[in-house]
Design a protein around this motif. Structure first.
Motif, PDB file in Angstrom:
ATOM      1  N   MET A 171      -2.632  -5.282 -17.657  1.00  0.00           N
ATOM      2  CA  MET A 171      -1.314  -4.753 -18.066  1.00  0.00           C
ATOM      3  C   MET A 171      -0.451  -5.736 -18.527  1.00  0.00           C
ATOM      4  N   GLU A 172       0.355  -5.106 -19.730  1.00  0.00           N
ATOM      5  CA  GLU A 172       1.456  -5.961 -20.181  1.00  0.00           C
ATOM      6  C   GLU A 172       2.786  -5.827 -19.150  1.00  0.00           C
ATOM      7  N   LEU A 173       3.344  -7.154 -19.363  1.00  0.00           N
ATOM      8  CA  LEU A 173       4.578  -6.950 -18.651  1.00  0.00           C
ATOM      9  C   LEU A 173       5.502  -5.952 -18.652  1.00  0.00           C
ATOM     10  N   SER A 174       6.158  -5.333 -19.867  1.00  0.00           N
ATOM     11  CA  SER A 174       6.648  -4.229 -20.120  1.00  0.00           C
ATOM     12  C   SER A 174       6.148  -3.076 -19.396  1.00  0.00           C
ATOM     13  N   SER A 175       4.936  -2.735 -19.603  1.00  0.00           N
ATOM     14  CA  SER A 175       4.289  -1.698 -19.044  1.00  0.00           C
ATOM     15  C   SER A 175       4.050  -1.732 -17.488  1.00  0.00           C
ATOM     16  N   LEU A 176       3.944  -2.966 -16.978  1.00  0.00           N
ATOM     17  CA  LEU A 176       3.916  -2.931 -15.526  1.00  0.00           C
ATOM     18  C   LEU A 176       5.174  -2.743 -14.936  1.00  0.00           C
ATOM     19  N   LYS A 177       6.255  -3.473 -15.506  1.00  0.00           N
ATOM     20  CA  LYS A 177       7.724  -3.140 -15.003  1.00  0.00           C
ATOM     21  C   LYS A 177       8.119  -1.549 -15.097  1.00  0.00           C
ATOM     22  N   PHE A 178       7.717  -0.723 -16.113  1.00  0.00           N
ATOM     23  CA  PHE A 178       7.878   0.782 -16.169  1.00  0.00           C
ATOM     24  C   PHE A 178       7.032   1.530 -15.286  1.00  0.00           C
ATOM     25  N   TYR A 179       5.834   0.986 -14.926  1.00  0.00           N
ATOM     26  CA  TYR A 179       4.962   1.512 -14.159  1.00  0.00           C
ATOM     27  C   TYR A 179       5.906   1.155 -12.429  1.00  0.00           C
ATOM     28  N   ASN A 180       6.254   0.033 -12.350  1.00  0.00           N
ATOM     29  CA  ASN A 180       6.950  -0.205 -10.942  1.00  0.00           C
ATOM     30  C   ASN A 180       8.170   0.600 -10.816  1.00  0.00           C
ATOM     31  N   VAL A 181       9.045   0.611 -11.787  1.00  0.00           N
ATOM     32  CA  VAL A 181      10.057   1.629 -11.810  1.00  0.00           C
ATOM     33  C   VAL A 181      10.040   3.030 -11.478  1.00  0.00           C
ATOM     34  N   ILE A 182       8.844   3.559 -11.929  1.00  0.00           N
ATOM     35  CA  ILE A 182       8.565   4.880 -11.498  1.00  0.00           C
ATOM     36  C   ILE A 182       8.187   5.117 -10.410  1.00  0.00           C
TER      37      ILE A 182
ATOM     38  N   PHE B 219      10.094   7.385  -7.266  1.00  0.00           N
ATOM     39  CA  PHE B 219       9.521   8.347  -6.431  1.00  0.00           C
ATOM     40  C   PHE B 219       9.394   7.925  -4.931  1.00  0.00           C
ATOM     41  N   ALA B 220       9.181   6.566  -4.628  1.00  0.00           N
ATOM     42  CA  ALA B 220       9.177   6.220  -3.393  1.00  0.00           C
ATOM     43  C   ALA B 220      10.335   6.512  -2.657  1.00  0.00           C
TER      44      ALA B 220
ATOM     45  N   LEU C 151       3.728   5.063  -1.145  1.00  0.00           N
ATOM     46  CA  LEU C 151       3.569   4.887  -2.544  1.00  0.00           C
ATOM     47  C   LEU C 151       4.171   3.419  -2.833  1.00  0.00           C
ATOM     48  N   LEU C 152       4.984   2.624  -1.992  1.00  0.00           N
ATOM     49  CA  LEU C 152       5.332   1.226  -2.211  1.00  0.00           C
ATOM     50  C   LEU C 152       4.108   0.553  -2.004  1.00  0.00           C
ATOM     51  N   LEU C 153       2.907   0.964  -1.620  1.00  0.00           N
ATOM     52  CA  LEU C 153       1.736   0.074  -1.453  1.00  0.00           C
ATOM     53  C   LEU C 153       1.092  -0.225  -2.773  1.00  0.00           C
ATOM     54  N   ILE C 154       1.270   0.928  -3.537  1.00  0.00           N
ATOM     55  CA  ILE C 154       0.498   0.758  -4.953  1.00  0.00           C
ATOM     56  C   ILE C 154       1.489  -0.010  -5.919  1.00  0.00           C
ATOM     57  N   LEU C 155       2.595  -0.557  -5.641  1.00  0.00           N
ATOM     58  CA  LEU C 155       3.301  -1.339  -6.579  1.00  0.00           C
ATOM     59  C   LEU C 155       2.280  -2.490  -7.042  1.00  0.00           C
ATOM     60  N   ARG C 156       2.652  -2.954  -8.260  1.00  0.00           N
ATOM     61  CA  ARG C 156       1.646  -4.199  -8.799  1.00  0.00           C
ATOM     62  C   ARG C 156       2.660  -5.389  -8.996  1.00  0.00           C
TER      63      ARG C 156
ATOM     64  N   VAL D 180      13.862 -12.047   5.775  1.00  0.00           N
ATOM     65  CA  VAL D 180      12.793 -11.005   5.921  1.00  0.00           C
ATOM     66  C   VAL D 180      11.807 -11.125   4.612  1.00  0.00           C
ATOM     67  N   VAL D 181      12.611 -10.799   3.589  1.00  0.00           N
ATOM     68  CA  VAL D 181      11.732 -10.824   2.214  1.00  0.00           C
ATOM     69  C   VAL D 181      11.065 -12.127   1.910  1.00  0.00           C
ATOM     70  N   SER D 182      11.710 -13.192   2.360  1.00  0.00           N
ATOM     71  CA  SER D 182      11.076 -14.696   2.138  1.00  0.00           C
ATOM     72  C   SER D 182       9.799 -14.660   2.664  1.00  0.00           C
ATOM     73  N   VAL D 183       9.355 -14.118   4.211  1.00  0.00           N
ATOM     74  CA  VAL D 183       8.540 -14.067   4.996  1.00  0.00           C
ATOM     75  C   VAL D 183       7.334 -13.025   4.417  1.00  0.00           C
ATOM     76  N   LEU D 184       7.838 -11.713   4.343  1.00  0.00           N
ATOM     77  CA  LEU D 184       6.928 -10.573   3.981  1.00  0.00           C
ATOM     78  C   LEU D 184       6.718 -10.364   2.580  1.00  0.00           C
ATOM     79  N   GLY D 185       7.501 -10.929   1.593  1.00  0.00           N
ATOM     80  CA  GLY D 185       7.425 -10.597   0.245  1.00  0.00           C
ATOM     81  C   GLY D 185       8.472  -9.315  -0.143  1.00  0.00           C
ATOM     82  N   ASN D 186       8.526  -9.156  -1.477  1.00  0.00           N
ATOM     83  CA  ASN D 186       9.365  -7.903  -1.940  1.00  0.00           C
ATOM     84  C   ASN D 186       8.568  -6.416  -1.262  1.00  0.00           C
ATOM     85  N   LYS D 187       7.261  -6.394  -1.922  1.00  0.00           N
ATOM     86  CA  LYS D 187       6.651  -5.421  -1.474  1.00  0.00           C
ATOM     87  C   LYS D 187       6.534  -4.639  -0.050  1.00  0.00           C
TER      88      LYS D 187
END
Length: 406
Positions: free
Chosen positions: A1-12, A16-17, A141-146, A76-83
């Motif tokens: 998936m292209e970067l622009s499409s991926l960003k759009f997907y994650n924003v959507i 919703f989440a 829903l947050l679990l399906i972030l890419r 916390v984010v540094s340990v667990l990551g963003n998602k």
């Protein structure tokens, strides 16, 4: 998936989440005091109250923890990551909402710490099962972030990856984060001591107080006004919907179309928000009985309580809140472009701390005194914003920068 499409997907997905999670949490906050008071009345056994949980106290705990947790969140984010940091946050919201299915004083307050989180008793269980389910779905829903694979080398390089460099970068990440956190904390303190930030803090503090009022106190007042009739509890939900409609409309006008609405500056928008709040506070003072924030009451205010006016005031509260918040975000981004992270941290800290203070006194003050506090800080907040905004405008004009494009 292209970067622009991926960003759009994650924003959507994020949109919703968060919509689902905060539908659950914000709805809970608006009806919490009403629900818990009803449950407390139903929990009387042989003349003894077996449940002592208080919605205002719960919300005060949430916001005071949230105020200080802002400074710890990057670790916390540094340990667990963003998602997975967001997933962990969503789980705390879900646990908090689930505590209302069978309220226990201890679990209510513990849930409030973890978040940093009106109807008759027979309606409480399906209501909070629904809200918990909605929040849980948002968290899932947050679990399906890419994530996007990092492009490491140019085309034609015989080596496809350099794991040693990647490991080196990863090993340095924690040290870099600690350094950045230390810098952020020191910058935040220095910013707070500057004249402009100290003046803006008055406006930030007011946004926290009015957040308390529209997100928890006002809906409780509507549900406690028995003169609205048997449907007073239903009005709590309708009022909450109209608050949301006001927020959406205000956010669209002054956020999405900000470049057009800022044509004459941010101060007219804040002035409009302050004026709308003043009018709304007056209407609420006339329409809602004085004891409504504390207990159900058969009293009238200065006029016979009017359901249409009560719902309309909900819309006005939401719209005026959007006026203040969009312009606070805007002026921070403009005034502190090189220090936006510590500036936003200060804003959220002061807003959350004010919200905690607001919920703390809401358990003790009748409506007129709560409205008086809001009026005083509304005037002070508008004046403070004007002072800083005028300075920002005067700095922009000599430098030749276009104020309209700020």
């Amino acid at each position: 998936m292209e970067l622009s499409s991926l960003k759009f997907y994650n924003v959507i997905v994020l949109g919703f989440a968060f919509m689902l999670m905060f539908t659950g949490f914000q709805t809970c906050g608006m009806v919490e005091q009403t629900v818990l008071k009803s449950y407390r009345n139903d929990s009387i056994v042989n003349g003894t109250v077996t449940y002592n949980g208080d919605g205002y106290t719960s919300l005060a705990i949430i916001y005071v923890v949230f105020a200080f947790a802002n400074w710890l969140a990057p670790s916390v984010v540094s340990v667990l990551g963003n998602k997975f940091s967001m997933v962990a946050g969503g789980i705390t919201y879900t646990l908090y909402l689930s505590s209302f299915i069978k309220p226990i004083t201890a679990t209510l307050y513990i849930g409030s710490v973890l978040i940093g989180f009106g109807a008759a008793d027979k309606q409480r269980i399906p209501l909070y099962i629904g809200l918990t389910s909605v929040c849980a779905l948002g968290t899932a829903l947050l679990l399906i972030l890419r994530s996007h694979p990092i492009q490491k080398l140019e085309v034609g390089d015989p080596e496809e990856d350099q794991p040693s460099e990647e490991e080196e970068e990863t090993s340095d990440e924690a040290a870099m984060l600690n350094d950045s956190l230390d810098v952020t904390h020191r910058l935040s303190w220095k910013l707070f001591l500057t004249r402009d930030m100290m003046i803006l803090s008055i406006t930030f503090f007011y946004t926290g107080l009015e957040l308390t009022f529209f997100s928890g106190v006002y809906s409780t007042c509507v549900g406690a006004t028995e003169r609205f009739g048997e449907d007073s509890d239903k009005l709590v939900g309708l009022t909450g919907i109209m608050i949301g409609v006001g927020e959406i409309l205000g956010g669209a006008l002054f956020g999405i179309f900000g470049k057009k609405t800022i044509r004459y500056g941010r101060d007219p928008i804040v002035l409009m928000g302050g004026a709308i709040h003043m009018v709304t506070f007056l209407l609420i003072f006339l329409n809602i009985p004085d004891l409504a924030p504390l207990n159900k009451t058969p009293d009238s205010a200065y006029i016979t309580p009017n359901t249409y006016l009560a719902v309309a005031c909900g819309f006005l509260l939401g719209f005026a809140d959007a006026c203040f918040n969009t312009q606070c975000y805007s002026i921070i981004g403009t005034s502190y472009p090189d220090n936006s992270a510590p500036a936003f941290a200060l804003f959220k800290f002061e807003q959350s701390l004010a919200a905690a203070i607001g919920f703390a006194y809401s358990s003790h003050l009748v409506l007129k005194w709560q409205l008086l506090i809001l009026v005083i800080f509304a005037v002070a907040g508008v004046v403070a914003f004007f002072v800083v905004e005028r300075k920002v405008r005067s700095r922009a004009e000599p430098s030749g920068s276009s104020y309209r494009n700020i």
